[in-house]
Design a protein around this motif. Structure first.
Motif, PDB file in Angstrom:
ATOM      1  N   TYR A 144      49.690 -10.722  -9.461  1.00  7.58           N
ATOM      2  CA  TYR A 144      48.592 -10.568 -10.414  1.00  7.58           C
ATOM      3  C   TYR A 144      48.071  -9.137 -10.391  1.00  7.58           C
ATOM      4  N   LYS A 145      47.322  -8.798 -11.407  1.00  5.77           N
ATOM      5  CA  LYS A 145      46.632  -7.508 -11.463  1.00  5.77           C
ATOM      6  C   LYS A 145      45.279  -7.715 -12.121  1.00  5.77           C
ATOM      7  N   LEU A 146      44.396  -6.771 -11.931  1.00  6.32           N
ATOM      8  CA  LEU A 146      43.105  -6.820 -12.599  1.00  6.32           C
ATOM      9  C   LEU A 146      43.280  -6.541 -14.086  1.00  6.32           C
ATOM     10  N   LYS A 147      42.488  -7.193 -14.892  1.00  5.98           N
ATOM     11  CA  LYS A 147      42.495  -6.909 -16.317  1.00  5.98           C
ATOM     12  C   LYS A 147      41.793  -5.583 -16.592  1.00  5.98           C
ATOM     13  N   SER A 148      42.112  -4.989 -17.720  1.00 10.86           N
ATOM     14  CA  SER A 148      41.351  -3.816 -18.144  1.00 10.86           C
ATOM     15  C   SER A 148      39.938  -4.300 -18.514  1.00 10.86           C
ATOM     16  N   PRO A 149      38.873  -3.511 -18.256  1.00 11.68           N
ATOM     17  CA  PRO A 149      38.891  -2.132 -17.740  1.00 11.68           C
ATOM     18  C   PRO A 149      38.919  -2.027 -16.228  1.00 11.68           C
ATOM     19  N   TYR A 150      38.997  -3.163 -15.504  1.00 11.02           N
ATOM     20  CA  TYR A 150      38.992  -3.113 -14.040  1.00 11.02           C
ATOM     21  C   TYR A 150      40.192  -2.351 -13.502  1.00 11.02           C
ATOM     22  N   LEU A 151      41.395  -2.618 -14.063  1.00  7.60           N
ATOM     23  CA  LEU A 151      42.593  -1.937 -13.605  1.00  7.60           C
ATOM     24  C   LEU A 151      42.525  -0.448 -13.923  1.00  7.60           C
ATOM     25  N   ASP A 152      41.983  -0.103 -15.079  1.00  3.36           N
ATOM     26  CA  ASP A 152      41.838   1.310 -15.436  1.00  3.36           C
ATOM     27  C   ASP A 152      40.967   2.038 -14.430  1.00  3.36           C
ATOM     28  N   LYS A 153      39.932   1.366 -13.946  1.00  2.01           N
ATOM     29  CA  LYS A 153      39.061   1.980 -12.949  1.00  2.01           C
ATOM     30  C   LYS A 153      39.823   2.229 -11.653  1.00  2.01           C
ATOM     31  N   LEU A 154      40.654   1.274 -11.237  1.00  3.68           N
ATOM     32  CA  LEU A 154      41.425   1.459 -10.021  1.00  3.68           C
ATOM     33  C   LEU A 154      42.433   2.592 -10.172  1.00  3.68           C
ATOM     34  N   LYS A 155      43.048   2.704 -11.340  1.00  2.00           N
ATOM     35  CA  LYS A 155      44.012   3.782 -11.561  1.00  2.00           C
ATOM     36  C   LYS A 155      43.324   5.136 -11.478  1.00  2.00           C
ATOM     37  N   THR A 156      42.090   5.213 -12.002  1.00  2.00           N
ATOM     38  CA  THR A 156      41.320   6.451 -11.898  1.00  2.00           C
ATOM     39  C   THR A 156      41.055   6.774 -10.436  1.00  2.00           C
ATOM     40  N   LEU A 157      40.719   5.761  -9.652  1.00  2.00           N
ATOM     41  CA  LEU A 157      40.476   5.944  -8.222  1.00  2.00           C
ATOM     42  C   LEU A 157      41.713   6.482  -7.528  1.00  2.00           C
ATOM     43  N   GLU A 158      42.875   5.867  -7.794  1.00  2.00           N
ATOM     44  CA  GLU A 158      44.089   6.228  -7.078  1.00  2.00           C
ATOM     45  C   GLU A 158      44.620   7.596  -7.500  1.00  2.00           C
ATOM     46  N   SER A 159      44.295   8.031  -8.721  1.00  2.00           N
ATOM     47  CA  SER A 159      44.752   9.341  -9.170  1.00  2.00           C
ATOM     48  C   SER A 159      43.805  10.447  -8.729  1.00  2.00           C
ATOM     49  N   GLY A 160      42.618  10.059  -8.215  1.00  2.00           N
ATOM     50  CA  GLY A 160      41.653  11.042  -7.742  1.00  2.00           C
ATOM     51  C   GLY A 160      40.905  11.753  -8.838  1.00  2.00           C
ATOM     52  N   ALA A 219      41.686  -5.096  -3.497  1.00  2.00           N
ATOM     53  CA  ALA A 219      43.029  -5.673  -3.582  1.00  2.00           C
ATOM     54  C   ALA A 219      44.106  -4.681  -3.980  1.00  2.00           C
ATOM     55  N   GLY A 220      43.743  -3.533  -4.532  1.00  2.00           N
ATOM     56  CA  GLY A 220      44.757  -2.610  -5.020  1.00  2.00           C
ATOM     57  C   GLY A 220      45.212  -2.990  -6.417  1.00  2.00           C
ATOM     58  N   GLU A 221      46.275  -2.351  -6.875  1.00  2.00           N
ATOM     59  CA  GLU A 221      46.692  -2.518  -8.263  1.00  2.00           C
ATOM     60  C   GLU A 221      47.307  -3.886  -8.528  1.00  2.00           C
ATOM     61  N   THR A 222      48.095  -4.413  -7.598  1.00  2.00           N
ATOM     62  CA  THR A 222      48.698  -5.740  -7.749  1.00  2.00           C
ATOM     63  C   THR A 222      48.529  -6.520  -6.452  1.00  2.00           C
ATOM     64  N   PHE A 223      48.575  -7.862  -6.578  1.00  2.00           N
ATOM     65  CA  PHE A 223      48.313  -8.703  -5.420  1.00  2.00           C
ATOM     66  C   PHE A 223      48.717 -10.136  -5.734  1.00  2.00           C
ATOM     67  N   THR A 224      48.810 -10.959  -4.720  1.00  2.00           N
ATOM     68  CA  THR A 224      49.021 -12.394  -4.896  1.00  2.00           C
ATOM     69  C   THR A 224      47.676 -13.103  -4.755  1.00  2.00           C
ATOM     70  N   LEU A 225      47.614 -14.337  -5.231  1.00  2.00           N
ATOM     71  CA  LEU A 225      46.374 -15.107  -5.079  1.00  2.00           C
ATOM     72  C   LEU A 225      46.048 -15.405  -3.614  1.00  2.00           C
ATOM     73  N   PRO A 226      47.051 -15.723  -2.768  1.00  2.00           N
ATOM     74  CA  PRO A 226      46.710 -15.902  -1.347  1.00  2.00           C
ATOM     75  C   PRO A 226      46.122 -14.626  -0.728  1.00  2.00           C
ATOM     76  N   ALA A 227      46.645 -13.458  -1.115  1.00  2.00           N
ATOM     77  CA  ALA A 227      46.118 -12.199  -0.585  1.00  2.00           C
ATOM     78  C   ALA A 227      44.687 -11.971  -1.068  1.00  2.00           C
ATOM     79  N   LEU A 228      44.430 -12.297  -2.333  1.00  2.00           N
ATOM     80  CA  LEU A 228      43.084 -12.128  -2.875  1.00  2.00           C
ATOM     81  C   LEU A 228      42.110 -13.085  -2.199  1.00  2.00           C
ATOM     82  N   GLN A 229      42.556 -14.314  -1.945  1.00  2.00           N
ATOM     83  CA  GLN A 229      41.688 -15.263  -1.247  1.00  2.00           C
ATOM     84  C   GLN A 229      41.345 -14.753   0.146  1.00  2.00           C
ATOM     85  N   LYS A 230      42.313 -14.163   0.836  1.00  2.00           N
ATOM     86  CA  LYS A 230      42.063 -13.613   2.166  1.00  2.00           C
ATOM     87  C   LYS A 230      41.007 -12.508   2.103  1.00  2.00           C
ATOM     88  N   ILE A 231      41.057 -11.677   1.069  1.00  2.00           N
ATOM     89  CA  ILE A 231      40.061 -10.612   0.897  1.00  2.00           C
ATOM     90  C   ILE A 231      38.666 -11.209   0.740  1.00  2.00           C
TER      91      ILE A 231
END
Length: 222
Positions: free
Chosen positions: A205-221, A150-162
């Motif tokens: 919406y966004k993922l709660k930590s530590p899930y969001l922290d993991k995504l930020k690590t991914l996006e920063s490489g 889903a990326g860092e932020t998303f809507t519930l309809p977008a998450l449902q589509k995923i």
């Protein structure tokens, strides 16, 4: 004297493109199957890698320019006929990553293939991809795994589509939102709304930590 067993790592990176699951493939630069697309993979480096997870992370970093927020081990594939070089063992890992992360890596030899429209692949990689998709569709029924798409932020309809893409089926809106609430892995981004077309603005919406922290690590490489 018997020859040494080939010990390798293969990684299945899945993402969503054009509303379907796609897998990341790399054009092989060396034989066997030179110039054919296959899963990112490589040999285990006995002196460098502490374990197979280390090997998988190294392979993805060096060949794809990506460090995913997690890697999950799928299973081990082995046999005397899967690799023309000889008896081989491959430990396979998989991960889900947002499309923008793969595109930002801009790996020259990489390509994305629709899982439902793949051409013949080297080794047993088509079998590996099918096993990975089966695992993800099973886990999407009860886990937060698809949220990593889903990326860092998303809507519930977008998450449902995923989730629907991962499961390959339509979901009831009320049941889906109840399940997401029970898992307690996302939270509302206060003060932000998504305004698209004539539809009523949707909460972000966004993922709660530590899930969001993991995504930020991914996006920063990192």
């Amino acid at each position: 004297m018997t020859s040494s067993i080939i010990q390798t790592i293969d990684v299945v990176l899945l993402t969503i493109k054009n509303s379907t699951l796609h897998v990341a493939l790399l054009k092989r630069e060396n034989p066997p199957f030179q110039d054919h697309y296959a899963l990112p993979g490589g040999y285990v480096h006995e002196q460098e890698d502490n374990d197979c997870l280390d090997s998988a992370l190294r392979v993805l970093k060096t060949k794809m320019g990506i460090r995913p927020p997690y890697l999950e081990q799928l299973e081990t594939f082995s046999g005397k006929y899967r690799d023309p070089r000889g008896w081989s063992v491959s430990v396979v890992y998989f991960a889900l990553v947002p499309l923008e992360v793969i595109e930002a890596a801009n790996t020259p030899l990489a390509s994305l293939a629709d899982i439902d429209d793949m051409k013949e692949l080297p080794f047993d990689h088509a079998k590996i991809i099918r096993a990975t998709v089966s695992r993800i569709r099973n886990k999407a029924q009860y886990s937060s795994l698809p949220c990593f798409l889903a990326g860092e932020t998303f809507t519930l309809p977008a998450l449902q589509k995923i989730y629907e893409i991962c499961l390959n089926e339509k979901l009831n809106k009320v049941s889906f939102r109840r399940k997401i609430a029970e898992m307690d892995v996302i939270e509302e981004v206060t003060g932000q709304l998504s305004r698209q077309g004539a539809y009523r603005p949707a909460k972000i919406y966004k993922l709660k930590s530590p899930y969001l922290d993991k995504l930020k690590t991914l996006e920063s490489g990192l």
